[in-house]
Scaffold this motif. Structure first.
Motif, PDB file in Angstrom:
ATOM      1  N   THR A   1      -8.958   0.355   9.933  1.00 47.68           N
ATOM      2  CA  THR A   1      -8.270   0.199   8.650  1.00 47.68           C
ATOM      3  C   THR A   1      -6.861   0.761   8.644  1.00 47.68           C
ATOM      4  N   GLY A   2      -6.587   1.728   9.516  1.00 44.99           N
ATOM      5  CA  GLY A   2      -5.366   2.502   9.397  1.00 44.99           C
ATOM      6  C   GLY A   2      -5.633   3.695   8.496  1.00 44.99           C
TER       7      GLY A   2
ATOM      8  N   ALA B   1      -3.730   3.071   3.291  1.00 51.47           N
ATOM      9  CA  ALA B   1      -4.363   1.769   3.095  1.00 51.47           C
ATOM     10  C   ALA B   1      -4.766   1.562   1.637  1.00 51.47           C
ATOM     11  N   THR B   2      -5.262   2.618   1.003  1.00 54.96           N
ATOM     12  CA  THR B   2      -5.668   2.515  -0.400  1.00 54.96           C
ATOM     13  C   THR B   2      -4.476   2.229  -1.297  1.00 54.96           C
ATOM     14  N   ARG B   3      -3.368   2.911  -1.025  1.00 56.12           N
ATOM     15  CA  ARG B   3      -2.155   2.664  -1.828  1.00 56.12           C
ATOM     16  C   ARG B   3      -1.654   1.244  -1.624  1.00 56.12           C
ATOM     17  N   HIS B   4      -1.631   0.782  -0.386  1.00 53.67           N
ATOM     18  CA  HIS B   4      -1.194  -0.583  -0.100  1.00 53.67           C
ATOM     19  C   HIS B   4      -2.118  -1.605  -0.764  1.00 53.67           C
ATOM     20  N   PHE B   5      -3.419  -1.310  -0.750  1.00 54.15           N
ATOM     21  CA  PHE B   5      -4.391  -2.203  -1.386  1.00 54.15           C
ATOM     22  C   PHE B   5      -4.076  -2.359  -2.875  1.00 54.15           C
TER      23      PHE B   5
ATOM     24  N   ARG C   1       3.353  -5.213   9.284  1.00 53.32           N
ATOM     25  CA  ARG C   1       4.501  -4.544   8.665  1.00 53.32           C
ATOM     26  C   ARG C   1       4.138  -3.204   8.050  1.00 53.32           C
ATOM     27  N   THR C   2       2.849  -3.015   7.707  1.00 53.10           N
ATOM     28  CA  THR C   2       2.452  -1.789   7.004  1.00 53.10           C
ATOM     29  C   THR C   2       1.615  -0.843   7.853  1.00 53.10           C
ATOM     30  N   GLY C   3       1.003  -1.338   8.911  1.00 54.50           N
ATOM     31  CA  GLY C   3       0.193  -0.479   9.768  1.00 54.50           C
ATOM     32  C   GLY C   3      -1.185  -0.166   9.220  1.00 54.50           C
ATOM     33  N   THR C   4      -1.634  -0.904   8.187  1.00 54.27           N
ATOM     34  CA  THR C   4      -2.988  -0.774   7.653  1.00 54.27           C
ATOM     35  C   THR C   4      -3.450  -2.165   7.214  1.00 54.27           C
ATOM     36  N   ILE C   5      -4.772  -2.296   6.963  1.00 57.04           N
ATOM     37  CA  ILE C   5      -5.262  -3.560   6.419  1.00 57.04           C
ATOM     38  C   ILE C   5      -5.255  -3.536   4.895  1.00 57.04           C
ATOM     39  N   GLY C   6      -4.724  -2.468   4.303  1.00 58.38           N
ATOM     40  CA  GLY C   6      -4.762  -2.311   2.850  1.00 58.38           C
ATOM     41  C   GLY C   6      -4.088  -3.433   2.096  1.00 58.38           C
TER      42      GLY C   6
END
Length: 311
Positions: A117-118, A123-127, A241-246
């Motif tokens: 997930t990263g 990831a949570t913030r990006h989600f 671009r973000t380094g997470t799957i969020g």
């Protein structure tokens, strides 16, 4: 050239990047997904059978001369997903894909859940950001002069009753797909191949092909595959671009909330939507026009999220 955050994202996959492990991982994840899905469907069908079915099993005709077999009827109903409960059951089967992706990463690559997930906080913030942007822009997209006439599917009170569990199940379904396609597959392929044509395009094509359904979409089936492949490409780009799957998960989640819970096509997985598009409209060329509109809205969503979460 990879973004620095993407380099960090795929770093855990570099320890064991062999292609044979990835192929075996796909097979393992698919097998676990199939086993869990079959188990869930078997339990659901069993619970819905008439109480005297097992006693009267031999009275049912296999060729339909005596009457329809309840076992076949209940299973067909589940697979079509035309009631709220049916849709919840079908979405719950993606728990197997979730477990399959984690098992492949752990058993074949020695990797943890977080490595797929990263960083969880990021990831949570990006989600949250991606889901909110997608929900807002998708809602605005529904205001574009419609090419299809939507009809009320569920009463609002019934829909609200199922909504909490439905959101959890959509979260599970989209999370399982992102964990497998953008987490496991994208990472492992990027650890072995530097070209985005491999680590971005290949998982997205597989993701799109998984939505091929000519029985439901007719001549537009391949256009649906193209749209879902495009969603996969956007999700892969956001992950890189973000380094997470969020962000990818947020976009996917909100998009499916609209497509499954707000307004859906009459047919498979339409049982939980507040409105639906009747089959008579799906049969004409207006479906293709609506999908083209969806592509335009998805492009706008991707560009907005890309801008907000730029490296």
């Amino acid at each position: 050239m990879l973004y620095p955050v993407h380099e960090g994202f795929i770093a855990p996959a570099r320890a064991r990047p062999q292609i044979w492990r990835v192929v075996l991982g796909i097979v393992l994840a698919t097998l676990i997904y199939a086993i869990v899905a079959l188990a869930v469907l078997a339990i659901a069908v069993y619970l819905r059978l008439p109480s005297d079915f097992m006693n009267d099993l031999n009275t049912w005709s296999t060729d339909g001369r005596i009457g329809p077999n309840p076992l076949e009827t209940e299973l067909r109903g589940l697979l079509e997903g035309r009631t709220p409960t049916d849709v919840l059951v079908m979405l719950s089967t993606f728990g197997g894909m979730f477990l399959g992706a984690m098992a492949a990463a752990r058993w074949l690559h020695g990797r943890s859940f977080v490595s797929l997930t990263g960083p969880l906080a990021v990831a949570t913030r990006h989600f949250g950001i991606a889901a909110l942007a997608t929900l807002l822009l998708s809602t605005l997209g529904l205001l574009i002069p419609p090419y299809l006439d939507a009809e009320v599917n569920l009463r609002l009170s019934v829909w609200l009753t199922f909504l909490p569990m439905a959101l959890v199940m959509v979260l599970l379904q989209t999370g399982a797909e992102e964990l497998l396609f953008r987490g496991y597959l994208q990472q492992q392929l990027a650890a072995r191949f530097r070209s985005p044509l491999v680590w971005m395009l290949l998982p997205s094509i597989l993701f799109g092909l998984g939505h091929y359904n000519p029985a439901q979409f007719g001549d537009a089936a391949w256009l649906v595959v193209a749209v879902t492949t495009l969603v996969g490409i956007f999700a892969a780009d956001l992950t890189a671009r973000t380094g997470t799957i969020g962000a990818a998960w947020g976009l996917h989640f909100a998009n499916n909330v609209v497509a499954i819970l707000i307004i859906s096509l009459e047919g498979p997985l339409s049982g939980l939507s507040l409105w639906w598009i009747p089959e008579v409209s799906i049969a004409d060329r207006s479906l293709e026009l609506a999908l083209v509109r969806d592509i335009a809205v998805l492009c706008a969503i991707w560009l907005v999220i890309r801008r907000i979460l730029r490296p």
